[in-house]
Design an enzyme around this catalytic site. Structure first.
Site, PDB file in Angstrom:
ATOM      1  N   GLY A  65       0.818  -1.218   0.000  1.00 57.07           N
ATOM      2  CA  GLY A  65       0.000   0.000   0.000  1.00 57.07           C
ATOM      3  C   GLY A  65       0.849   1.263   0.000  1.00 57.07           C
ATOM      4  CG  ASP A  67       7.083   4.315   0.984  1.00 55.73           C
ATOM      5  OD1 ASP A  67       7.192   4.617   2.196  1.00 55.73           O
ATOM      6  OD2 ASP A  67       8.039   3.901   0.305  1.00 55.73           O
ATOM      7  CG  LEU A  68       2.301   4.070   5.710  1.00 61.65           C
ATOM      8  CD1 LEU A  68       1.917   3.190   6.903  1.00 61.65           C
ATOM      9  CD2 LEU A  68       1.196   5.088   5.421  1.00 61.65           C
ATOM     10  CG  HIS A  92      -9.085   7.848  -7.856  1.00 62.92           C
ATOM     11  ND1 HIS A  92     -10.075   8.744  -7.553  1.00 62.92           N
ATOM     12  CD2 HIS A  92      -8.736   7.255  -6.674  1.00 62.92           C
ATOM     13  CE1 HIS A  92     -10.304   8.706  -6.235  1.00 62.92           C
ATOM     14  NE2 HIS A  92      -9.501   7.820  -5.693  1.00 62.92           N
ATOM     15  CG  ASP A 147      -7.447   4.564  -0.302  1.00 56.51           C
ATOM     16  OD1 ASP A 147      -6.885   3.586  -0.831  1.00 56.51           O
ATOM     17  OD2 ASP A 147      -6.831   5.393   0.401  1.00 56.51           O
TER      18      ASP A 147
HETATM   19  O1  T3D Z   1      -1.731   9.174   0.597  1.00 59.76           O
HETATM   20  C1  T3D Z   1      -2.262   8.429   1.432  1.00 59.76           C
HETATM   21  O2  T3D Z   1      -1.711   8.125   2.481  1.00 59.76           O
HETATM   22  C2  T3D Z   1      -3.604   7.853   1.122  1.00 59.76           C
HETATM   23  C3  T3D Z   1      -3.484   6.495   0.591  1.00 59.76           C
HETATM   24  C4  T3D Z   1      -3.688   5.453   1.400  1.00 59.76           C
HETATM   25  C5  T3D Z   1      -3.621   4.089   0.849  1.00 59.76           C
HETATM   26  C6  T3D Z   1      -3.025   3.070   1.791  1.00 59.76           C
HETATM   27  O3  T3D Z   1      -2.503   2.113   1.302  1.00 59.76           O
HETATM   28  S1  T3D Z   1      -3.121   3.318   3.490  1.00 59.76           S
HETATM   29  C7  T3D Z   1      -2.363   1.831   4.130  1.00 59.76           C
HETATM   30  C8  T3D Z   1      -0.859   1.854   4.035  1.00 59.76           C
HETATM   31  N1  T3D Z   1      -0.269   0.573   4.317  1.00 59.76           N
HETATM   32  C9  T3D Z   1      -0.148   0.090   5.556  1.00 59.76           C
HETATM   33  O4  T3D Z   1      -0.582   0.679   6.526  1.00 59.76           O
HETATM   34  C10 T3D Z   1       0.581  -1.228   5.710  1.00 59.76           C
HETATM   35  C11 T3D Z   1       1.784  -1.060   6.604  1.00 59.76           C
HETATM   36  N2  T3D Z   1       2.527  -2.325   6.685  1.00 59.76           N
HETATM   37  C12 T3D Z   1       2.144  -3.333   7.463  1.00 59.76           C
HETATM   38  O5  T3D Z   1       1.134  -3.305   8.141  1.00 59.76           O
HETATM   39  C13 T3D Z   1       3.039  -4.533   7.475  1.00 59.76           C
HETATM   40  O6  T3D Z   1       4.320  -4.142   7.050  1.00 59.76           O
HETATM   41  C14 T3D Z   1       2.530  -5.674   6.558  1.00 59.76           C
HETATM   42  C15 T3D Z   1       1.272  -6.299   7.179  1.00 59.76           C
HETATM   43  C16 T3D Z   1       2.219  -5.175   5.161  1.00 59.76           C
HETATM   44  C17 T3D Z   1       3.615  -6.763   6.451  1.00 59.76           C
HETATM   45  O7  T3D Z   1       4.059  -7.142   7.732  1.00 59.76           O
HETATM   46  P1  T3D Z   1       5.403  -8.011   7.872  1.00 59.76           P
HETATM   47  O8  T3D Z   1       5.553  -8.305   9.337  1.00 59.76           O
HETATM   48  O9  T3D Z   1       5.348  -9.167   6.945  1.00 59.76           O
HETATM   49  O10 T3D Z   1       6.597  -7.092   7.338  1.00 59.76           O
HETATM   50  P2  T3D Z   1       7.234  -5.809   8.052  1.00 59.76           P
HETATM   51  O11 T3D Z   1       8.445  -6.228   8.850  1.00 59.76           O
HETATM   52  O12 T3D Z   1       6.203  -5.018   8.763  1.00 59.76           O
HETATM   53  O13 T3D Z   1       7.717  -4.952   6.783  1.00 59.76           O
HETATM   54  C18 T3D Z   1       8.919  -5.252   6.076  1.00 59.76           C
HETATM   55  C19 T3D Z   1       9.558  -3.926   5.709  1.00 59.76           C
HETATM   56  O14 T3D Z   1       8.678  -3.208   4.835  1.00 59.76           O
HETATM   57  C20 T3D Z   1       9.756  -3.022   6.928  1.00 59.76           C
HETATM   58  O15 T3D Z   1      10.915  -2.253   6.694  1.00 59.76           O
HETATM   59  P3  T3D Z   1      12.288  -2.562   7.521  1.00 59.76           P
HETATM   60  O16 T3D Z   1      11.939  -2.511   8.968  1.00 59.76           O
HETATM   61  O17 T3D Z   1      12.687  -3.948   7.064  1.00 59.76           O
HETATM   62  O18 T3D Z   1      13.240  -1.493   7.071  1.00 59.76           O
HETATM   63  C21 T3D Z   1       8.539  -2.100   6.871  1.00 59.76           C
HETATM   64  O19 T3D Z   1       8.747  -0.863   7.495  1.00 59.76           O
HETATM   65  C22 T3D Z   1       8.390  -1.927   5.367  1.00 59.76           C
HETATM   66  N3  T3D Z   1       7.018  -1.557   5.024  1.00 59.76           N
HETATM   67  C23 T3D Z   1       5.939  -2.341   5.054  1.00 59.76           C
HETATM   68  N4  T3D Z   1       4.858  -1.670   4.669  1.00 59.76           N
HETATM   69  C24 T3D Z   1       5.265  -0.419   4.385  1.00 59.76           C
HETATM   70  C25 T3D Z   1       6.646  -0.347   4.610  1.00 59.76           C
HETATM   71  N5  T3D Z   1       7.330   0.793   4.423  1.00 59.76           N
HETATM   72  C26 T3D Z   1       6.637   1.879   4.011  1.00 59.76           C
HETATM   73  N6  T3D Z   1       5.311   1.865   3.784  1.00 59.76           N
HETATM   74  C27 T3D Z   1       4.595   0.738   3.951  1.00 59.76           C
HETATM   75  N7  T3D Z   1       3.272   0.725   3.659  1.00 59.76           N
END
Ligand code: T3D
Length: 265
Positions: A65, A67-68, A92, A147
């Site tokens: 999703g 990139d936060l 979109h 969304d």
């Molecule tokens: O503009 C706007 O904001 C509006 C648009 C919104 C649309 C959206 O998509 S809002 C939702 C955004 N996505 C999330 O909130 C998901 C966040 N990620 C997670 O919840 C978990 O990472 C996962 C469930 C996807 C996976 O979990 P897991 O345990 O398998 O992996 P992890 O260790 O959490 O992640 C691995 C790496 O990816 C980690 O980085 P690191 O620590 O190895 O350096 C993590 O920070 C990175 N990562 C994962 N998701 C994101 C991310 N980095 C940036 N953005 C992410 N969304």
């Protein structure tokens, strides 16, 4: 300017695979990836030589999703956060094109699909999941509304009650549960995913593409039509399909007791 490597494009005959390529963040959608994906999807839509598209991710994730980390600055100032325009401009067009391009689109879900990454998988026509794939409506976990089309497709695909469960709780759904819900069409061993999807895509790419495109139009329209309107729409679409070369070829091949050779025209 150097071409972005955020999306890797692979062609195999009439199948085009788009691989989101930011594996360190599980293919989180930053502006570069969104722009590259937007262009690659548009090119696919416009290129008649492409008769099936596959969307997948590099590494162990499909797409996590938005990139936060890329938008961290928003949260360190007192300026009001305005997300609507970001969605309208960058998300979109990709979602609309996936839903409406008149050729089959397969999501090869190789790992976690979270937030707008889940929405991307939903915007595809078919979903084939590796056994380690999972799905997270992550929006609620960061205080947001689903969304990129999730609220449109998800309840229709799995029912309102299940959609409420997944969107309210933000819990992770494993591939086996996704299959049980009808969220994915098929689960395969991770090591088999690209082979199985490649075979399915090649098969679809050799089918009557125009008829498949019109079928997609009909099914999309059915979501908002009553039966009267839908019957009329089917008749109009059938008029178009009836004029296609592939219709003539299909019937001729049947009568001649041979396999049809469809060209997509
Ligand atoms: O503009 C706007 O904001 C509006 C648009 C919104 C649309 C959206 O998509 S809002 C939702 C955004 N996505 C999330 O909130 C998901 C966040 N990620 C997670 O919840 C978990 O990472 C996962 C469930 C996807 C996976 O979990 P897991 O345990 O398998 O992996 P992890 O260790 O959490 O992640 C691995 C790496 O990816 C980690 O980085 P690191 O620590 O190895 O350096 C993590 O920070 C990175 N990562 C994962 N998701 C994101 C991310 N980095 C940036 N953005 C992410 N969304």
């Amino acid at each position: 300017m150097a071409e972005s490597q955020s999306v890797i494009i692979e062609n195999s005959e009439a199948v085009r695979t788009l691989r989101m390529n930011r594996p360190d963040s599980l293919n989180a959608l930053n502006n570069d990836l969104l722009a590259a994906l937007g262009k690659a999807v548009r090119d696919c839509e416009r290129d008649d030589s492409v008769r099936c598209m596959v969307l997948t991710g590099a590494g162990r994730g499909f797409c996590s999703g938005q990139d936060l980390a890329d938008v961290a600055d928003r949260y360190t100032s007192d300026k009001p956060i305005e997300l609507g325009s970001h969605l309208r401009e960058r998300y979109h067009p990709v979602i609309m094109r996936l839903r409406t391009m008149e050729k089959p689109v397969i999501a090869a879900v190789n790992g976690v699909a979270a937030g707008a990454g889940f929405s991307l998988a939903l915007a595809c026509d078919l979903r084939v999941a590796g056994e380690s794939a999972s799905f997270v409506q992550a929006f609620v976990n960061v205080g947001l509304v689903p969304d990129s089309g999730s609220t449109h497709v998800l309840p229709r695909l799995i029912g309102v009650s299940r959609a409420m469960d997944l969107t309210f709780t933000g819990r992770k759904v494993k591939a086996s549960e996704a299959l049980q819900y009808g969220l994915v069409n098929q689960i395969v061993a991770d090591s088999e995913l690209s082979t199985v999807v490649g075979e399915l895509a090649a098969k679809l790419a050799n089918m009557p593409t125009k008829a498949i495109g019109l079928t997609k139009r009909a099914i999309n329209a059915a979501w908002g039509n009553d039966l009267d309107a839908q019957l009329e729409y089917e008749a109009q679409l059938q008029t178009t399909a009836g004029r296609s070369e592939d219709h003539r070829e299909g019937v001729t091949a049947f009568l001649q007791k041979r396999s049809p050779k469809f060209t997509g025209r």
